[in-house]
Write a protein that holds these residues in place. Structure first.
Motif, PDB file in Angstrom:
ATOM      1  N   GLN A  69       0.883  -1.241   0.062  1.00  0.00           N
ATOM      2  CA  GLN A  69      -0.004  -0.015   0.164  1.00  0.00           C
ATOM      3  C   GLN A  69       0.774   1.103   0.045  1.00  0.00           C
ATOM      4  O   GLN A  69       1.684   1.228   0.997  1.00  0.00           O
ATOM      5  N   ARG A  70       0.884   1.939  -1.166  1.00  0.00           N
ATOM      6  CA  ARG A  70       1.531   3.107  -1.095  1.00  0.00           C
ATOM      7  C   ARG A  70       0.749   4.264  -1.627  1.00  0.00           C
ATOM      8  O   ARG A  70      -0.337   4.182  -2.160  1.00  0.00           O
ATOM      9  N   GLU A  71       1.340   5.644  -1.497  1.00  0.00           N
ATOM     10  CA  GLU A  71       0.383   6.562  -1.925  1.00  0.00           C
ATOM     11  C   GLU A  71       0.544   6.855  -3.536  1.00  0.00           C
ATOM     12  O   GLU A  71      -0.290   7.391  -4.199  1.00  0.00           O
ATOM     13  N   SER A  72       1.709   6.366  -4.105  1.00  0.00           N
ATOM     14  CA  SER A  72       1.570   6.080  -5.668  1.00  0.00           C
ATOM     15  C   SER A  72       2.737   4.987  -5.827  1.00  0.00           C
ATOM     16  O   SER A  72       3.749   4.876  -5.275  1.00  0.00           O
ATOM     17  N   TYR A  73       2.352   4.438  -7.019  1.00  0.00           N
ATOM     18  CA  TYR A  73       3.250   3.325  -7.639  1.00  0.00           C
ATOM     19  C   TYR A  73       4.264   3.894  -8.828  1.00  0.00           C
ATOM     20  O   TYR A  73       5.100   3.048  -9.209  1.00  0.00           O
ATOM     21  N   LEU A  74       3.894   5.329  -9.000  1.00  0.00           N
ATOM     22  CA  LEU A  74       4.637   5.707 -10.290  1.00  0.00           C
ATOM     23  C   LEU A  74       6.141   5.839  -9.781  1.00  0.00           C
ATOM     24  O   LEU A  74       6.199   6.673  -8.717  1.00  0.00           O
ATOM     25  N   LEU A  75       6.868   5.578 -10.487  1.00  0.00           N
ATOM     26  CA  LEU A  75       8.455   5.933 -10.262  1.00  0.00           C
ATOM     27  C   LEU A  75       9.077   7.032 -10.913  1.00  0.00           C
ATOM     28  O   LEU A  75       8.542   7.480 -11.893  1.00  0.00           O
ATOM     29  N   ASP A  76      10.037   7.728 -10.488  1.00  0.00           N
ATOM     30  CA  ASP A  76      10.457   9.124 -11.044  1.00  0.00           C
ATOM     31  C   ASP A  76      11.475   8.438 -12.008  1.00  0.00           C
ATOM     32  O   ASP A  76      12.671   8.114 -11.722  1.00  0.00           O
ATOM     33  N   ALA A  77      11.479   8.971 -13.208  1.00  0.00           N
ATOM     34  CA  ALA A  77      12.200   8.581 -14.350  1.00  0.00           C
ATOM     35  C   ALA A  77      12.035   9.682 -15.309  1.00  0.00           C
ATOM     36  O   ALA A  77      11.025  10.167 -15.456  1.00  0.00           O
ATOM     37  N   LEU A  94      15.364   7.861 -11.279  1.00  0.00           N
ATOM     38  CA  LEU A  94      15.847   8.734 -10.063  1.00  0.00           C
ATOM     39  C   LEU A  94      15.566   7.979  -8.770  1.00  0.00           C
ATOM     40  O   LEU A  94      15.376   8.708  -7.712  1.00  0.00           O
ATOM     41  N   GLU A  95      15.062   6.667  -8.727  1.00  0.00           N
ATOM     42  CA  GLU A  95      14.753   6.147  -7.335  1.00  0.00           C
ATOM     43  C   GLU A  95      15.023   4.599  -7.672  1.00  0.00           C
ATOM     44  O   GLU A  95      14.959   4.158  -8.847  1.00  0.00           O
ATOM     45  N   SER A  96      15.039   3.982  -6.474  1.00  0.00           N
ATOM     46  CA  SER A  96      15.566   2.514  -6.649  1.00  0.00           C
ATOM     47  C   SER A  96      14.542   1.569  -7.324  1.00  0.00           C
ATOM     48  O   SER A  96      13.253   1.647  -7.240  1.00  0.00           O
ATOM     49  N   VAL A  97      14.780   0.661  -8.337  1.00  0.00           N
ATOM     50  CA  VAL A  97      13.794  -0.330  -8.839  1.00  0.00           C
ATOM     51  C   VAL A  97      14.415  -1.721  -8.448  1.00  0.00           C
ATOM     52  O   VAL A  97      14.050  -2.512  -9.240  1.00  0.00           O
ATOM     53  N   ARG A  98      15.391  -1.795  -7.533  1.00  0.00           N
ATOM     54  CA  ARG A  98      15.977  -3.209  -7.151  1.00  0.00           C
ATOM     55  C   ARG A  98      14.933  -4.012  -6.914  1.00  0.00           C
ATOM     56  O   ARG A  98      14.160  -3.841  -5.848  1.00  0.00           O
ATOM     57  N   GLY A  99      14.689  -5.295  -7.422  1.00  0.00           N
ATOM     58  CA  GLY A  99      13.514  -6.231  -7.067  1.00  0.00           C
ATOM     59  C   GLY A  99      12.090  -5.933  -7.463  1.00  0.00           C
ATOM     60  O   GLY A  99      11.197  -6.618  -6.859  1.00  0.00           O
ATOM     61  N   THR A 100      11.940  -4.661  -8.031  1.00  0.00           N
ATOM     62  CA  THR A 100      10.649  -4.387  -8.321  1.00  0.00           C
ATOM     63  C   THR A 100      10.184  -5.389  -9.416  1.00  0.00           C
ATOM     64  O   THR A 100      10.776  -5.721 -10.410  1.00  0.00           O
ATOM     65  N   ASP A 101       8.495  -5.301  -9.444  1.00  0.00           N
ATOM     66  CA  ASP A 101       7.856  -5.832 -10.622  1.00  0.00           C
ATOM     67  C   ASP A 101       7.501  -4.513 -11.363  1.00  0.00           C
ATOM     68  O   ASP A 101       6.618  -3.743 -11.083  1.00  0.00           O
TER      69      ASP A 101
END
Length: 394
Positions: free
Chosen positions: A58-66, A81-88
């Motif tokens: 549960q997060r406020e947004s699933y959009l990553l900064d790129a 601009l943020e970690s993507v390690r181990g993400t789907d």
């Protein structure tokens, strides 16, 4: 209250922490998809929610900064601009968004499909293999109109698919591919072409009152032989008759690289006094679609509705305005899967078919490693919709 689609994944464990990168040309669609996912996951109950497997669920947004910044020479690079390690990871890209521009030696350049595709590759390269899984959601499949070889020519779509999987992409999701057989280029990888039939029918029934959904009052029309499969599905789920046009060409001449169309010939029962739904994958210039509508009106059809997944409108909207004012077309339905101009959205005949909820459902299911079968076969949902409409509910 959460509906059936939103409840289905409660007990399966996510593949990894969900991350969505919406490339610049696809921002509005990405934001809508994100809002659905945030809402559903905030409401969803699960006894396993506190476990490590559900970390970041549960997060406020699933959009990553790129972003993809450009140098003055027009060259570019992808940045995450943020970690993507181990993400789907889910990458959304609209290769047809020509409204995006960049500076090239002081000149303003509009982005072509090639530019968008290159930016997608830059972002995949920036991920650097650190994501657990990469899924590309490319509503309009890049170069999909060049899907087969008829002379000594390139097979751009097949090459692009092979290039994406060689870069580490696991799944490719597209909508209404011009020819789904192009997936034969990557037979060992995930490829889904999704049909928006349910959303079209919902858009039509919500915006047009008093339609009589039976074969005495309505027909489904394919504007050419290539789109028959699409039209057959529509006709079958709606319980309507089917008609088809084929293009009679003059094979003695070649104009602009193709044989000119002499006439659109019709195969099917009489359309007199009936409402007709013309179904196709795209409106490019719209010429053949408008010719089809004109011919149907000449054959005394009552109302003409045009349903296409992608509205490119490469020749502008002037002719559509003219045909609407002259009563030749009644409504035009296209999706928000590709860029829509403010002018198009303001037209009185235009119905915008929003696909963001459907994409959010697909992402939610895939993130949970759940089956997509129900989502890809909308027959049950269409039947429920028709029952409500016939009962006078909206």
């Amino acid at each position: 209250m959460a509906n059936r689609e939103e409840k289905r994944n409660l007990e399966t464990i996510p593949v990894g922490s969900l991350g969505i990168i919406s490339l610049p040309g696809c921002k509005p669609l990405g934001e809508k998809v994100d809002q659905y996912l945030v809402k559903w996951r905030a409401e969803r109950e699960s006894e396993h929610k506190e476990s490590l497997a559900f970390a970041g669920y549960q997060r406020e947004s699933y959009l990553l900064d790129a972003k993809v910044p450009r140098f003055g020479s027009g060259e570019a690079k992808g940045q995450i601009l943020e970690s993507v390690r181990g993400t789907d990871l889910y990458l959304l890209v609209d290769v047809l968004n020509y409204s995006m521009t960049y500076s090239l030696c002081g000149n303003e350049n509009h982005m072509s499909p090639d530019d968008h595709y290159q930016d997608l590759k830059r972002i995949i390269a920036a991920v650097g293999g650190k994501a657990r899984r990469i899924t590309v959601i490319m509503p309009f499949l890049y170069e999909s109109r060049q899907h087969k070889r008829t002379s000594r020519e390139s097979l751009d779509c097949a090459l692009a698919l092979q290039e994406l999987v060689s870069m580490g992409v696991d799944n490719i999701i597209t909508f209404d591919a011009h020819d789904p057989r192009v997936q034969n280029a990557i037979p060992l990888h995930g490829f889904e072409t999704v049909q928006p039939a349910y959303q079209f029918i919902k858009g039509l029934l919500r915006n047009v009152k008093d339609l009589q959904l039976d074969s005495s009052h309505m027909m489904v029309i394919s504007p050419d032989e290539g789109g028959m499969g699409r039209a057959v599905f529509f006709a079958n789920v709606l319980g309507l008759d089917l008609g088809m046009f084929y293009k009679r060409r003059d094979y003695t001449k070649i104009i602009n690289g193709r044989n000119p169309i002499v006439a659109h010939e019709f195969l099917g029962a009489s359309v007199e006094g009936k409402d007709v739904i013309i179904v196709d994958d795209m409106i490019s210039s719209g010429e053949s679609m408008l010719d089809t509508a004109k011919e149907l009106k000449r054959m005394k059809a009552r109302k003409v509705f045009i349903c296409t997944t992608f509205g490119l409108f490469t020749g502008g909207l002037k002719k559509f305005d003219e045909y609407y004012e002259n009563g030749i077309i009644d409504r035009v339905l296209t999706t928000n899967l590709i860029y829509q101009t403010p002018e198009l959205l303001s037209k009185p005949y235009y119905i915008n078919v929003d696909m963001s909820k459907y994409i959010a459902l697909i992402i939610d299911n895939l993130n949970h490693d759940a089956s997509l079968s129900d989502l890809l076969n909308p027959t049950g949902r269409i039947n429920r919709l028709l029952t409500k409409y016939r009962a006078g509910e909206r």
